[in-house]
Design an enzyme around this catalytic site. Structure first.
Site, PDB file in Angstrom:
ATOM      1  N   GLU A  10       0.845  -1.198   0.000  1.00 57.02           N
ATOM      2  CA  GLU A  10       0.000   0.000   0.000  1.00 57.02           C
ATOM      3  C   GLU A  10       0.884   1.253   0.000  1.00 57.02           C
ATOM      4  OE1 GLU A  10      -3.449   2.011   2.889  1.00 57.02           O
ATOM      5  OE2 GLU A  10      -2.002   0.560   3.692  1.00 57.02           O
ATOM      6  N   LYS A  61     -10.066   1.714  -2.834  1.00 53.53           N
ATOM      7  CA  LYS A  61     -10.420   1.115  -1.549  1.00 53.53           C
ATOM      8  C   LYS A  61     -11.857   1.429  -1.163  1.00 53.53           C
ATOM      9  CE  LYS A  61      -8.704   0.843   3.239  1.00 53.53           C
ATOM     10  NZ  LYS A  61      -7.693   1.376   4.185  1.00 53.53           N
ATOM     11  N   CYS A 104      -5.012  -2.602   3.078  1.00 53.83           N
ATOM     12  CA  CYS A 104      -4.885  -2.411   4.518  1.00 53.83           C
ATOM     13  C   CYS A 104      -5.935  -3.217   5.277  1.00 53.83           C
ATOM     14  CB  CYS A 104      -4.966  -0.921   4.846  1.00 53.83           C
ATOM     15  SG  CYS A 104      -4.488  -0.501   6.537  1.00 53.83           S
TER      16      CYS A 104
END
Length: 342
Positions: free
Chosen positions: A101, A165, A215
């Site tokens: 990330e 995301k 994440c």
């Protein structure tokens, strides 16, 4: 798991409470033994099953870039050089390379120099590459939406694919109820203002389809199962856990992936900036892992998914059913108490 643990504790409590009755104690002890034996026997049977599933070779590149270096624009060249040098050390041809990330701590789409570097690297190695970066879309008249994203570069295609995301971290990547809590943006403690993505994107590698969970998206079972239902053959999780420091946080965050692998009987490749980077097989076993806060390159094989589990198909119906049953039992108890008091 929580249901199993709760019932063992309930039976232990009942055994202690009725310690004077040997018959009841033996009954509760037998039930506890059964609760241990059932998953143990089932686990042995499942783990001993032979599989002929196809495999994919993946390399995880752990750059170990400190937080104060990562977000210093003047050090952007250094950021890319670290990952570029580590990637070129990969000794053999693999099917997929993962960077973590925000490995590209910029709006990569708007940085031709670094965009070309990544594309050239993927093309020269003839290997698809996934990395985390920031992205944006233009609304018009100088207005933008910003995203925490993953880019997929494929040497076999001219274009690149993007995943934004979906499940953002509250009070870090966005502020919930902005009309009420918007004043928090005036406090300078690292708040971002990302927009959640809407599309469940699967990147298409020649060996199989996969999502790039970013994440803590790996924390959410229902989110993960939706990607599997869309046809994911394996899972990828990219993360930057550098802000945890040398605490239990990076290890706990990594272990969450074990549950997602077991629930969906699917392999996971996890690439973290500062670790823990690792491979998890469909039975939740960690086959390879890195240490934290070291630069490392990890290459391994993981099998592709060859089944849909009950959980993948039907989700949390059991948990919802148990919750409903608990509410009904509580309501019935209250009703009896009210009627009894009359």
């Amino acid at each position: 798991m929580s249901f199993w643990i709760a019932w063992i504790n309930v039976l232990v409590y009942l055994g202690v409470k009725n310690f004077a009755s040997s018959r009841k104690v033996l009954t509760y002890a037998a039930l506890i033994l059964l609760l241990f034996l059932a998953p143990f026997v089932s686990g042995i049977k499942v783990l001993n099953q032979k599989t002929d599933a196809k495999q994919i070779d993946i390399t995880l590149v752990q750059g170990n870039i400190p937080q104060d270096v990562k977000w210093d624009y003047k050090l952007l060249d250094y950021n890319f050089k670290v990952f570029d040098d580590l990637t070129k050390k990969v000794p053999e041809k693999v099917d997929l390379i993962l960077w973590p990330e925000t490995a590209a701590p910029c709006y990569l789409r708007a940085e031709p120099k670094y965009f070309s570097l990544i594309k050239s690297l993927s093309d020269s190695l003839q290997t698809p590459l996934v990395l985390g970066t920031n992205d944006y879309s233009v609304l018009g008249q100088g207005s933008y939406l910003y995203y925490n994203s993953a880019f997929y570069f494929d040497p076999y295609q001219n274009n690149f694919a993007v995943y934004n995301k979906i499940h953002l971290v509250p009070f870090s990547e966005w502020v919930p109820y902005p009309k009420i809590l918007g004043w928090l943006y005036r406090i300078k403690f690292g708040l971002s203002d990302y927009t959640p993505g809407k599309d469940y994107v699967l990147f298409e590698n020649p060996k199989g389809k996969f999502p790039a969970l970013i994440c803590f998206e790996a924390v959410f079972p229902d989110l993960v199962r939706k990607f599997v239902l869309k046809g994911a053959d394996f899972l990828v999780n990219i993360t930057n856990d550098g802000w945890w420091g040398k605490t239990a946080g990076p290890f706990q965050h990594a272990q969450i992936n074990v549950f997602r692998a077991i629930e969906n009987r699917i392999s996971i490749a996890r690439c973290a900036n500062t670790g823990v980077s690792m491979f998890v097989d469909p039975y939740g076993r960690i086959t390879q892992r890195t240490k934290i806060y070291v630069q490392d390159v990890l290459t391994g094989k993981i099998p592709l998914r060859n089944e849909l589990t009950f959980y993948t198909r039907y989700g949390d119906w059991f948990a919802k059913g148990v919750s409903l049953l608990s509410v009904l039992i509580l309501a019935y108890s209250l009703f009896r108490k009210v009627v009894g008091d009359r």
